[in-house]
Design an enzyme around this catalytic site. Structure first.
Site, short mmCIF file in Angstrom:
data_model
loop_
_atom_site.label_atom_id
_atom_site.label_comp_id
_atom_site.label_asym_id
_atom_site.label_seq_id
_atom_site.Cartn_x
_atom_site.Cartn_y
_atom_site.Cartn_z
N ASP A 49 -16.38 -5.92 -11.05
CA ASP A 49 -16.80 -6.73 -12.20
C ASP A 49 -18.09 -7.49 -11.87
O ASP A 49 -18.66 -8.18 -12.72
CB ASP A 49 -15.69 -7.66 -12.69
CG ASP A 49 -15.28 -8.70 -11.67
OD1 ASP A 49 -15.71 -8.61 -10.50
OD2 ASP A 49 -14.52 -9.62 -12.05
N SER A 50 -18.58 -7.33 -10.63
CA SER A 50 -19.93 -7.83 -10.30
C SER A 50 -20.96 -7.21 -11.24
O SER A 50 -22.08 -7.69 -11.34
CB SER A 50 -20.29 -7.50 -8.84
OG SER A 50 -20.05 -6.13 -8.57
N GLU A 120 -7.92 -9.96 -8.43
CA GLU A 120 -8.09 -11.09 -7.51
C GLU A 120 -6.81 -11.92 -7.45
O GLU A 120 -6.19 -12.17 -8.48
CB GLU A 120 -9.26 -11.97 -7.98
CG GLU A 120 -10.60 -11.27 -7.88
CD GLU A 120 -11.78 -12.16 -8.28
OE1 GLU A 120 -11.62 -13.39 -8.41
OE2 GLU A 120 -12.88 -11.59 -8.47
N GLU A 187 -13.02 -11.49 0.96
CA GLU A 187 -14.41 -11.88 0.68
C GLU A 187 -14.74 -13.25 1.27
O GLU A 187 -13.93 -14.19 1.21
CB GLU A 187 -14.66 -11.88 -0.84
CG GLU A 187 -16.10 -12.28 -1.17
CD GLU A 187 -16.55 -11.91 -2.58
OE1 GLU A 187 -15.77 -11.30 -3.34
OE2 GLU A 187 -17.71 -12.22 -2.92
O1 KIV Z 1 -16.90 -7.14 -8.25
C1 KIV Z 1 -17.18 -6.69 -7.13
O2 KIV Z 1 -18.17 -5.96 -6.94
C2 KIV Z 1 -16.30 -7.03 -6.02
C3 KIV Z 1 -16.77 -6.70 -4.65
C4 KIV Z 1 -17.98 -7.43 -4.29
C5 KIV Z 1 -15.70 -6.83 -3.66
O3 KIV Z 1 -15.26 -7.56 -6.23
#
Ligand code: KIV
Length: 274
Positions: A49-50, A120, A187
């Site tokens: 979700d990044s 998460e 993380e």
């Molecule tokens: O959303 C994401 O890309 C992530 C990674 C950075 C672990 O959760």
């Protein structure tokens, strides 16, 4: 006679079996062309979700929707044949109840074809993870720094520096392991804590800013390529610097267009010249 060689994708069971063995290579991917390039080199492609920050220019991941994740997840699955594709569940799509989580995770899996979902949380999500796993949904968990909880945590900062926090992260990791997750992202967590929890749980730990004590690493592809300049964490090693290359290409293009040096249809469509 032609022999069809069916390429076998890496499975969540393969990943689970890599605990303590060959390190697991993970990168984020959000689009078809990047997924095609990364796929042969990665064990897992994470549709993180990044993408809210990296692709959509948001300040946090909180505004990402289920539809965004499904559209990008579908593109990545369609454009890969080797890696295990894991799709992140966005904020608000799984925290309410195990039933809500199952409904949305099932939709993500059915509509993208991905192998697993990521969510998460630690102890507070253990019952939900158990509920999902018992119903056929493989889950990658995510502990330590949790970007979806950025406001509750008061910003992005390294986790596990004080004893109580270190013990909480280790308890989270133990809980999601016991709940049946097949792996866990750790993380922004200090090395002694990442090392301790990697040693005490049976599933692989995938670190991001959590030291070489983990069983693998995940990075955001745009950070690796030097494409995302808004915010690059200190631990990210840049393997290429594509921004100046793209800028130079676009400058050349713009200069050529301004001199009317653009081709006619015979170049575009391969038509014979008359
Ligand atoms: O959303 C994401 O890309 C992530 C990674 C950075 C672990 O959760």
């Amino acid at each position: 006679m032609s022999v069809e060689v069916k390429i076998k994708r890496v499975t969540t069971r393969d990943i689970r079996a890599r605990k303590g063995a060959e390190p697991i290579v993970v990168l984020t991917a959000y689009t078809a062309p990047i997924a095609r390039l990364l796929d042969p080199h990665c064990d897992i492609l994470l549709v993180g979700d990044s993408l809210g920050m990296v692709v959509y220019g948001m300040e946090t991941t909180l505004g990402v929707t289920l539809d965004m994740m499904i559209n990008h997840g579908r593109a990545v699955v369609r454009s890969s044949t080797h890696a295990c594709v894991v799709v992140d569940m966005p904020f608000g799509s799984y925290q309410e109840s195990p039933e809500q989580a199952f409904r949305n995770c099932a939709r993500v899996m059915a509509e993208t074809g991905c192998a697993a979902v990521k969510l998460e949380g630690g102890r507070e999500m253990a019952a939900t993870i158990r509920f999902l796993v018992d119903r056929g949904i493989p889950v990658m968990a995510h502990v330590g720094l949790k970007p979806q909880a950025v406001h509750a945590a008061g910003g992005f900062r390294a986790q596990g520096r004080v004893d109580a926090e270190a013990e909480a992260i280790r308890a989270d990791a133990r809980a999601i392991d016991a709940a049946g997750a097949f792996s866990v992202v750790v993380e922004g967590t200090v090395e002694p804590v990442a090392r301790a929890l990697s040693a005490e749980i049976a599933i692989p730990t995938i670190g991001i800013g959590a030291s070489a004590a983990c069983d693998g690493q995940v990075l955001v592809i745009d950070d690796v390529l030097g494409l995302f300049a808004d915010f690059t964490p200190k631990f990210v090693k840049r393997y290429a610097d594509l921004r100046p290359i793209i800028t130079a290409a676009v400058e050349s293009y713009a200069a050529e267009v301004k001199t009317r040096a653009f081709p006619g249809p015979e170049h575009c469509f391969g038509l014979p010249k008359t």
